[in-house]
Scaffold this motif. Structure first.
Motif, PDB file in Angstrom:
ATOM      1  N   UNK A  11       1.024  -1.372   0.019  1.00 40.16           N
ATOM      2  CA  UNK A  11      -0.043  -0.188   0.131  1.00 40.16           C
ATOM      3  C   UNK A  11       0.759   1.398   0.020  1.00 40.16           C
ATOM      4  N   UNK A  12       2.164   1.158  -0.540  1.00 37.74           N
ATOM      5  CA  UNK A  12       2.916   2.364  -0.313  1.00 37.74           C
ATOM      6  C   UNK A  12       2.474   3.593  -1.253  1.00 37.74           C
ATOM      7  N   UNK A  54      12.748   3.513  -2.647  1.00 37.91           N
ATOM      8  CA  UNK A  54      13.178   2.269  -3.318  1.00 37.91           C
ATOM      9  C   UNK A  54      12.106   1.824  -4.302  1.00 37.91           C
ATOM     10  N   UNK A  55      10.975   1.857  -4.084  1.00 38.10           N
ATOM     11  CA  UNK A  55       9.818   1.861  -5.215  1.00 38.10           C
ATOM     12  C   UNK A  55       9.960   3.132  -6.302  1.00 38.10           C
ATOM     13  N   UNK A  67       7.869  12.027 -13.601  1.00 40.85           N
ATOM     14  CA  UNK A  67       8.322  12.038 -12.374  1.00 40.85           C
ATOM     15  C   UNK A  67       7.023  12.272 -11.438  1.00 40.85           C
ATOM     16  N   UNK A  68       6.073  12.996 -12.001  1.00 40.96           N
ATOM     17  CA  UNK A  68       4.885  13.004 -10.799  1.00 40.96           C
ATOM     18  C   UNK A  68       4.224  11.757 -10.704  1.00 40.96           C
ATOM     19  N   UNK A  72       3.578   9.588  -7.199  1.00 37.73           N
ATOM     20  CA  UNK A  72       2.305   9.345  -6.713  1.00 37.73           C
ATOM     21  C   UNK A  72       2.176   7.654  -6.568  1.00 37.73           C
ATOM     22  N   UNK A  73       2.638   6.995  -7.547  1.00 36.85           N
ATOM     23  CA  UNK A  73       2.941   5.439  -7.215  1.00 36.85           C
ATOM     24  C   UNK A  73       3.640   4.969  -6.244  1.00 36.85           C
ATOM     25  N   UNK A  74       4.472   5.927  -5.819  1.00 35.99           N
ATOM     26  CA  UNK A  74       5.563   5.404  -4.840  1.00 35.99           C
ATOM     27  C   UNK A  74       5.183   5.988  -3.347  1.00 35.99           C
ATOM     28  N   UNK A  75       4.062   6.789  -3.379  1.00 40.53           N
ATOM     29  CA  UNK A  75       3.590   7.155  -2.306  1.00 40.53           C
ATOM     30  C   UNK A  75       4.426   8.425  -1.673  1.00 40.53           C
ATOM     31  N   UNK A  76       5.237   8.966  -2.636  1.00 40.64           N
ATOM     32  CA  UNK A  76       5.789  10.371  -2.103  1.00 40.64           C
ATOM     33  C   UNK A  76       5.059  11.705  -2.218  1.00 40.64           C
ATOM     34  N   UNK A  77       3.896  11.346  -3.038  1.00 43.25           N
ATOM     35  CA  UNK A  77       3.079  12.637  -3.329  1.00 43.25           C
ATOM     36  C   UNK A  77       3.116  13.304  -4.465  1.00 43.25           C
TER      37      UNK A  77
END
Length: 110
Positions: A11-12, A54-55, A67-68, A72-77
């Protein structure tokens, strides 16, 4: 704690709180924090950030996502958040990282 870490990895891309992790581990937030840090050597939030980075690095290496989208997919917003964290961690922007390590695979474009 293993169940909480496995759940978090799945769920990252979603917001994850200490309460969420504690619920998955079936312990209190205080117990989670203490045991998690003892087992991993880092706090739950530090571990979560490491996993998200890492993701993000994996996605930069294996896809052509923006990059966006990677953020988003790695949970970094946001792309800006990804840029800041990646630069702090390895001293590279996402674009420089991708140009150095991109290895197209079957995941390209996903």
């Amino acid at each position: 704690m293993d169940a909480a870490r496995i759940w978090a990895l799945q769920h990252l891309d979603q917001p994850i709180s200490l309460r969420d992790l504690a619920g998955q581990a079936k312990v209190s937030v205080r117990t989670l924090t203490r045991r998690f840090t003892a087992e991993t050597g880092v706090t739950p939030f530090q571990w979560l950030l490491q996993q998200r980075l890492l993701r993000a690095r994996e996605l930069l290496e294996t896809t052509d996502l923006t990059v966006d989208q990677v953020a988003s997919r790695s949970g970094l917003g946001s792309g800006e958040s990804l840029r800041q964290h990646l630069n702090r961690q390895i001293g590279m922007t996402p674009a420089v990282y991708r140009s150095a390590f991109h290895r197209p695979s079957m995941k390209t474009g996903q």
